[in-house]
Structures are given as structure tokens and as C-alpha cells.
Motif scaffolding. Structure first.
Motif, PDB file in Angstrom:
ATOM      1  N   ILE A  16      -0.142  -4.845 -22.525  1.00  0.00           N
ATOM      2  CA  ILE A  16      -0.156  -5.506 -23.835  1.00  0.00           C
ATOM      3  C   ILE A  16      -0.062  -4.499 -24.979  1.00  0.00           C
ATOM      4  O   ILE A  16       0.571  -4.747 -26.009  1.00  0.00           O
ATOM      5  CB  ILE A  16      -1.450  -6.353 -23.987  1.00  0.00           C
ATOM      6  CG1 ILE A  16      -1.304  -7.649 -23.209  1.00  0.00           C
ATOM      7  CG2 ILE A  16      -1.745  -6.672 -25.435  1.00  0.00           C
ATOM      8  CD1 ILE A  16      -2.517  -8.544 -23.303  1.00  0.00           C
ATOM      9  N   GLU A  17      -0.668  -3.336 -24.758  1.00  0.00           N
ATOM     10  CA  GLU A  17      -0.759  -2.350 -25.850  1.00  0.00           C
ATOM     11  C   GLU A  17       0.460  -1.433 -25.934  1.00  0.00           C
ATOM     12  O   GLU A  17       0.681  -0.798 -26.954  1.00  0.00           O
ATOM     13  CB  GLU A  17      -2.012  -1.476 -25.664  1.00  0.00           C
ATOM     14  CG  GLU A  17      -3.298  -2.206 -25.971  1.00  0.00           C
ATOM     15  CD  GLU A  17      -4.515  -1.384 -25.601  1.00  0.00           C
ATOM     16  OE1 GLU A  17      -4.391  -0.166 -25.399  1.00  0.00           O
ATOM     17  OE2 GLU A  17      -5.593  -1.972 -25.491  1.00  0.00           O
ATOM     18  N   THR A  18       1.208  -1.314 -24.840  1.00  0.00           N
ATOM     19  CA  THR A  18       2.292  -0.326 -24.840  1.00  0.00           C
ATOM     20  C   THR A  18       3.636  -0.947 -25.236  1.00  0.00           C
ATOM     21  O   THR A  18       3.939  -2.090 -24.892  1.00  0.00           O
ATOM     22  CB  THR A  18       2.434   0.345 -23.463  1.00  0.00           C
ATOM     23  OG1 THR A  18       2.476  -0.667 -22.462  1.00  0.00           O
ATOM     24  CG2 THR A  18       1.284   1.283 -23.182  1.00  0.00           C
TER      25      THR A  18
ATOM     26  N   SER B 234       4.486  -4.763 -25.790  1.00  0.00           N
ATOM     27  CA  SER B 234       3.569  -5.247 -26.835  1.00  0.00           C
ATOM     28  C   SER B 234       4.277  -6.234 -27.779  1.00  0.00           C
ATOM     29  O   SER B 234       3.639  -7.139 -28.329  1.00  0.00           O
ATOM     30  CB  SER B 234       3.015  -4.064 -27.630  1.00  0.00           C
ATOM     31  OG  SER B 234       4.070  -3.326 -28.191  1.00  0.00           O
TER      32      SER B 234
ATOM     33  N   ASN C  98       2.703  -9.818 -28.484  1.00  0.00           N
ATOM     34  CA  ASN C  98       2.370 -10.318 -29.826  1.00  0.00           C
ATOM     35  C   ASN C  98       3.069 -11.639 -30.114  1.00  0.00           C
ATOM     36  O   ASN C  98       2.474 -12.555 -30.682  1.00  0.00           O
ATOM     37  CB  ASN C  98       2.772  -9.284 -30.880  1.00  0.00           C
ATOM     38  CG  ASN C  98       1.789  -8.132 -30.921  1.00  0.00           C
ATOM     39  OD1 ASN C  98       0.614  -8.307 -30.615  1.00  0.00           O
ATOM     40  ND2 ASN C  98       2.272  -6.952 -31.256  1.00  0.00           N
TER      41      ASN C  98
ATOM     42  N   GLN D 215      -6.082  -9.331 -25.285  1.00  0.00           N
ATOM     43  CA  GLN D 215      -6.675  -8.427 -24.305  1.00  0.00           C
ATOM     44  C   GLN D 215      -7.775  -9.124 -23.516  1.00  0.00           C
ATOM     45  O   GLN D 215      -8.543  -9.916 -24.070  1.00  0.00           O
ATOM     46  CB  GLN D 215      -7.272  -7.218 -25.015  1.00  0.00           C
ATOM     47  CG  GLN D 215      -6.219  -6.299 -25.568  1.00  0.00           C
ATOM     48  CD  GLN D 215      -6.779  -4.910 -25.815  1.00  0.00           C
ATOM     49  OE1 GLN D 215      -7.935  -4.635 -25.542  1.00  0.00           O
ATOM     50  NE2 GLN D 215      -5.947  -4.038 -26.337  1.00  0.00           N
TER      51      GLN D 215
END
Lengths: 234, 184
Positions: free
Chosen positions: B149-151, B155, B159, B165
Motif C-alpha cells: 500500500i505504501e510503495t 500506492s 489510494n 493499512q
């Protein structure tokens, strides 16, 4: 030109002689080393009242994870089994051959040797292979297979873990097991949990001088495997 | 010619987005499945506690405060619908209360030799091992999911489709507190 020609005429036979001398020396060293190794194994077998077979083809099919099932002319030699400090084990020299052909059509055969030592688990578990950062052992894990990552960065850096069942993999790799695998005595070899056995794979033949150490080390790992993996839930 | 190049780029981007979205959904389902597994093991743990308390009561009836603390902590932990972080907090309180219960048991040799007590103690230890194993599996999946999710570029998809998360489940692992036994 004549000078170069005569140098080649003299140099070529000298090179041949040098190659033959090196070859003979290597053969003599190999012979002496195998005699020394055989004597050391006999001494260990006698000292601990162990079983011993020169060769047993059946052992080559005991396990299926690499290095088993790879290459051809698979052999299991110097099979030694018994108990040490009341706990059973088995060890043997496992070898197989691979062949390569160069662009000129010359075929080269390479013999790969591993000292296999295994101890029983309380019951069967899904296969899990662990290889350290030893280049000789890295090839034992399939390329592209997913590496199981745990909470310890040091462990993830040092060990590549591939398993059939990730849930069981995380169950086996308890914090204490992870800590155990970060201790220096465990390094330099690969490990496979397969069926009801923990198998150690060392990348060279052993004269069994380290047998007690290896079996003790394997049992210390076995003792850290959670018992619930072998028991049906209540 | 340019039209075809643009169409090819759009097709590649759409295909990538579909694969990225499906990958996130798959991971999220894996996280949920791993959590349900922990939930089952926690339920098993909570079910063992009343019997354990009753057994200890038979030998140390006057340790009322300890029994009440365990019973209250169990009731709070067994409360359904908690998030992993809330559940972890309650489980830690329960683990501490159980620690005090076992400390009480230490003072009663007859209780320590009681077969039923020993069996319950073993079952509880096994269940806690199962919970710990489930926690490691769950947290590994959460780590994969959150990293995805963060990379970048996943991401962007996360979004767009409001993937949030997942929470880690961080409890005290009773087994981890014990010193490792190493024999050579």
C-alpha cells in the motif's frame, strides 16, 4: 619465428609433464585422503557402537528436496546410523553428477558432494528449506521461490527460507528458533524440514569428527519446534 | 501510428492497474483469513481459563482478588468485534493476570501435582504457542499488505480504491520470554 618454434617444441612436452605430475599428485592426495577419512569413520563407528554400510542406493531416495532428486549417478556412501546421547540419527555422503558441454562439444562432468545428517522429528511437517548465505548452498533453493520473511532483519539477511506452507513456516520459526539460527554454530550448512526429519546438508564430505556436535546441534533445533505442530487441536 | 502507440500504453496501464488491484484484494483477504485463525485460537484460550480458575480455587479459595482479575480480563478479552490492536491490549492484560494465577499456584505443591491442573497448563501453553504462530503469520501478511500500500506505484491504486493499512497484532509472547535451551 624459428626461436618461437623451438620454444614451443621444448615447452609443449614440459607442459604435458607438468600436467601429468600435478594429476598424479592430486590422485595420490585423493587416495590418501579417502583412506584417512575411511579410517576416521571406522574409528567413530567403533567408538559409539554405530551401524555402518559402505553404500546404500535406498538412501538416495529418502528425501526429495535438493540436493536429492537433482542430477544423475546419485550415490549414498559411508552410511552411518545409531544413537548419540540416546537420540537417533543417520549420516551419509551423498553425491550426484551434472554435465555441461562447451561450445567445442567437450563434455565436462562435475561431481557434487554433500554430507547429509538427519534426526527424526516427533511427526511430519510440510517441507521447509533453509539456506544460509553460503554460495555453495544457495543453489539448493529454487530460483524465484518466495522467501519467507520473519520479524528479525538479521535472520532475513542471513537465511533464505522456502516452504510449502507459510503458516507452518511461521509456526516453526518461533523467536527462540530464530535466535538459534543466528548463532554461529548453525551456519555453513543448509537445513530441510521434510516429512518427519530435520536434515542438515553440509557442502563437503565429513570424516565424522564433528558428528556429536552436528547431531547435538540438530537436536537442539528439533527441541525448539513447537509441540502443537505434532498434536491435533483439543 | 501515434494512435496505436497511445492505445498500447493505455492497455498496458489498465492491465497493470487490474493486476495491482487484484493483488491488493488477495493480500487483504489473506490478512483477514489469518486474523480469523488467530480469533479461533484466542477463543480456545479463553475457553480453557474458567476450568483453570476453578481448579486453582479448589486449593486456594482465599485468593479471590487474583481469580476476579483473571475472570474480568478474560471477559474483556472475549468481547467480540475488537480490532487487532484492542484485542492485543486485552490479551496482554489477561496474560499478566494468568501470570499472577500461576504464581499463586506455585505456593501449593498439591495443586502443582494435580493432573487436571497440569493438563490445563499444558493445553494453555500449547494454545499460546498456536496464538503466537498465528500472530507471526498474520503480522507477516500485514507487513506485506502495508508495504504494498505504501510503495509506489501500487500506492496509487491503493489510494484510488481506499485500501487502508491493516493493524498489527502485537501481544506479549509467553514463549519468547523463556531463555533458549541450547545443548551441544
Amino acid at each position: 619465428m624459428n626461436g618461437l618454434g623451438s620454444a614451443l617444441t621444448v615447452g609443449a612436452p614440459l607442459l604435458m609433464v607438468a600436467i601429468i605430475v600435478v594429476g598424479v599428485c592430486a590422485a595420490v592426495w585423493n587416495y590418501k585422503e579417502s583412506k584417512r577419512r575411511a579410517a576416521a569413520i571406522d574409528a567413530t563407528v567403533a567408538a559409539h557402537h554405530l551401524g555402518h554400510l559402505d553404500e546404500d542406493p535406498a538412501r538416495s531416495t529418502y528425501f526429495t528436496s535438493p540436493p536429492f532428486g537433482v542430477g544423475d549417478n546419485r550415490r549414498s556412501r559411508d552410511v552411518v546410523w545409531g544413537t548419540l546421547e540416546g537420540r537417533p540419527f543417520e549420516t551419509f555422503l551423498y553425491s550426484y553428477e551434472t554435465h555441461t558441454t562447451d561450445s567445442d562439444g567437450h563434455r565436462t562432468t562435475t561431481t557434487h558432494r554433500f554430507q547429509i545428517t538427519w534426526v527424526p522429528l516427533a511427526g511430519p511437517v510440510p517441507t521447509m528449506r533453509m539456506t544460509s548465505d553460503n554460495a555453495l548452498l544457495r543453489g539448493l533453493t529454487h530460483l524465484g521461490a518466495k522467501d519467507l520473511e520473519v520479524e528479525s532483519h538479521a535472520f532475513n539477511q542471513q537465511w533464505k527460507v522456502v516452504c510449502d506452507n507459510e503458516r507452518t513456516g511461521h509456526a516453526i520459526l518461533t523467536p527462540r528458533m530464530i535466535e538459534r539460527f543466528l548463532q554461529p554454530d548453525v551456519g555453513g550448512r543448509a537445513y530441510t524440514f521434510e516429512g518427519a526429519a530435520l536434515v542438515s546438508i553440509a557442502p563437503q564430505a565429513s570424516d565424522l569428527g564433528d558428528l556429536q556436535f552436528v547431531v547435538g546441534m540438530l537436536n537442539s533445533i528439533v527441541d525448539l519446534v513447537p509441540r502443537f505442530l505434532f498434536e491435533a487441536p483439543a | 501510428m501515434w494512435v496505436w502507440i497511445v492505445v498500447a500504453i493505455v492497455v498496458v496501464v489498465v492491465l497493470w492497474a487490474v493486476v495491482a488491484y487484484n493483488g491488493l484484494v488477495k493480500l487483504r483477504n489473506l490478512v483477514q483469513e489469518a486474523w480469523h485463525q488467530i480469533d479461533t485460537e484466542l477463543q480456545r484460550r479463553h475457553d480453557l481459563i474458567p476450568n483453570l480458575v476453578e481448579t486453582v480455587k479448589g486449593y486456594a479459595a482465599h485468593e479471590r482478588a487474583t481469580f476476579e482479575a483473571v475472570t474480568e480480563a478474560r471477559a474483556a478479552a472475549a468481547n467480540p468485534g475488537q480490532s487487532p490492536a484492542e484485542q492485543a491490549k486485552q490479551e496482554n492484560v489477561l496474560t499478566q493476570a494468568l501470570g499472577r494465577l500461576f504464581a499463586v499456584a506455585e505456593a501449593y505443591p498439591e495443586l502443582k501435582a494435580n493432573v487436571n491442573f497440569l493438563q490445563l497448563q499444558t493445553e494453555l501453553a500449547n494454545t499460546e504457542d498456536r496464538v503466537a504462530a498465528g500472530r507471526r503469520f498474520y503480522n507477516a501478511n500485514v507487513r506485506d499488505f502495508n508495504t504494498r500500500i505504501e510503495t509506489v506505484p501500487t500506492s496509487i491504486i491503493a489510494n484510488m480504491f481506499h485500501f487502508v493499512q491493516a493493524e498489527y497484532f502485537e501481544t506479549e509472547d509467553p514463549a519468547a520470554r523463556q531463555a533458549p535451551t541450547v545443548s551441544f
